[in-house]
Enzyme design. Structure first.
Site, PDB file in Angstrom:
ATOM      1  N   TRP A 106       0.590  -1.020   0.149  1.00 55.75           N
ATOM      2  CA  TRP A 106      -0.044  -0.303  -0.009  1.00 55.75           C
ATOM      3  C   TRP A 106       0.893   1.485  -0.207  1.00 55.75           C
ATOM      4  O   TRP A 106       0.077   2.342  -0.924  1.00 55.75           O
ATOM      5  CB  TRP A 106      -0.665   0.260   1.339  1.00 55.75           C
ATOM      6  N   ASP A 175      -1.822   6.521   6.789  1.00 52.96           N
ATOM      7  CA  ASP A 175      -2.363   6.232   5.984  1.00 52.96           C
ATOM      8  C   ASP A 175      -3.383   5.068   7.467  1.00 52.96           C
ATOM      9  O   ASP A 175      -2.087   3.941   7.599  1.00 52.96           O
ATOM     10  CB  ASP A 175      -2.300   5.126   4.748  1.00 52.96           C
ATOM     11  N   LYS A 199     -12.401  -2.189   7.822  1.00 50.23           N
ATOM     12  CA  LYS A 199     -11.997  -2.283   8.514  1.00 50.23           C
ATOM     13  C   LYS A 199     -12.170  -2.265   9.615  1.00 50.23           C
ATOM     14  O   LYS A 199     -12.868  -3.499  10.499  1.00 50.23           O
ATOM     15  CB  LYS A 199     -10.417  -1.791   8.131  1.00 50.23           C
TER      16      LYS A 199
END
Length: 368
Positions: A106, A175, A199
């Site tokens: 990511w 993030d 999540k």
């Protein structure tokens, strides 16, 4: 299982607490006596204004967000915010440069995306594979960079920062998509925090963004209005039609965390759950193998391989099939790395993790 449900270890969209789902079910057809479903509610209505503002306030209390920060609910997910954060802030300094700490898939994607808008300085030496976070003595940081970016928890690779990295006063963009609300965090050390909701925050479709006030004056003129933190903050995230249902569920999840011990309890639970799983791995004599340095092993996403290299795929397929028979599902690793991935978000209880622990022990006995 209650309501015929299984234990869902999916990495995202992830499991939701049963009590949250029951609340959604109860209000789905007639929200708060309005005669309308939450799915039909106008984003300009007083009812939704209360949903949005209550969610903001609950998050502010949970995360202890200082008054000089804005809480936004945006669209586009974490991927959208890799672009938005760079578009907003890479011109904060004349260098049009940003430092990127690449520790997994990511953060690598974030660096690639940001390179469209300015210069990227890679803080870490290039890694052949992601196994941890390099020693600070090897870091190359540029004091003229507009910001430093890192991904707090790499969902695919299973790497988590144990602490906030030192950036010597340079603003941090982080993030936190896969570990937000799972531990206490000092928001005041960040310029921007963003997190896709799917999540620990609820359902896919909304992204939480927390941005410091002084950074709202640094927005680039070519930044799209829908991604512009300044414009969205002035409009209370209502420049356009927001993801009403996703914000509603996010609000329920924030309330759930508050009512179940807050971040302190979530952090304690995550430590218990992940320690239990890692203990099985560490005591398996190599039957279960993880490649991440112990200091940087994720509490949220445990990534492993099973058995000897020439037999991994066969054993892992069997593991997934046998686990499903025990109502333990969504354990397949990401397609880019294979193996097994066990996601332990807030909605996974300690009891759920213990059931997986027992299965892992039995599976090893039967297949060693």
């Amino acid at each position: 299982m209650s309501h015929g449900r299984k234990i869902n270890f999916a990495p995202g969209p992830s499991a939701l607490p049963l009590e949250v789902l029951e609340k959604v079910h109860k209000e789905l057809f007639n929200y708060n006596g309005s005669g309308m479903s939450i799915l039909e509610l106008s984003h300009r209505s007083a009812l939704f204004a209360d949903i949005l503002n209550t969610a903001k306030q609950d998050l502010k209390e949970l995360l202890k967000v200082p008054d000089n920060y804005h809480i936004l609910f945006l669209q586009g997910g974490g991927t959208g915010q890799t672009a938005a954060s760079a578009l907003n802030l890479i011109g904060l300094k004349p260098s049009h440069m940003a430092d990127y700490m690449v520790t997994g898939a990511w953060s690598a994607k974030a660096a690639k995306e940001a390179s469209k808008y300015g210069k990227i300085n890679h803080v870490f030496p290039k890694m052949e594979s992601y196994t941890g976070i390099p020693d600070p003595s090897t870091w190359t940081m540029n004091p003229d960079s507009s910001y430093v970016f890192y991904c707090d928890n790499e969902t695919i690779d299973g790497i988590e920062f144990p602490e906030i990295p030192e950036t010597n006063g340079v603003s941090i963009i982080c993030d936190m998509s896969s570990n937000i609300l799972s531990r206490c965090v000092d928001v005041s050390k960040f310029g921007v925090i963003y997190a896709g909701a799917q999540k620990n925050l609820g359902t896919a479709g909304v992204t939480l963004v927390i941005v410091r006030d002084d950074l709202l004056t640094a927005i680039q003129p070519n930044c799209l209005s829908i991604l512009d933190y300044s414009i969205m903050s002035k409009n209370n995230s209502l420049l356009n039609t927001p993801p009403v249902f996703s914000i509603y569920v996010l609000g329920l999840m924030a309330k759930y965390v508050k009512e179940n011990g807050g971040l302190e309890k979530m952090e304690e639970n995550s430590r218990i759950k992940s320690n239990a799983i890692y203990s099985v791995i560490d005591e398996s004599d190599g039957f279960y193998k993880g490649k991440i340095d112990q200091k940087y092993r994720s509490r949220m996403n445990v990534v492993i391989r099973i058995g000897k290299p020439n037999a991994c795929e066969t054993l892992e397929k069997k593991f997934i099939e046998e686990a499903a028979k025990q109502d333990l599902i969504s354990l397949k690793g990401h397609r880019s790395v294979g193996g097994i991935r066990i996601s332990l978000y807030n909605s996974i209880s300690i009891e759920d993790a213990e059931k997986l622990v027992e299965f892992m022990k039995d599976f090893q006995k039967q297949n060693s």
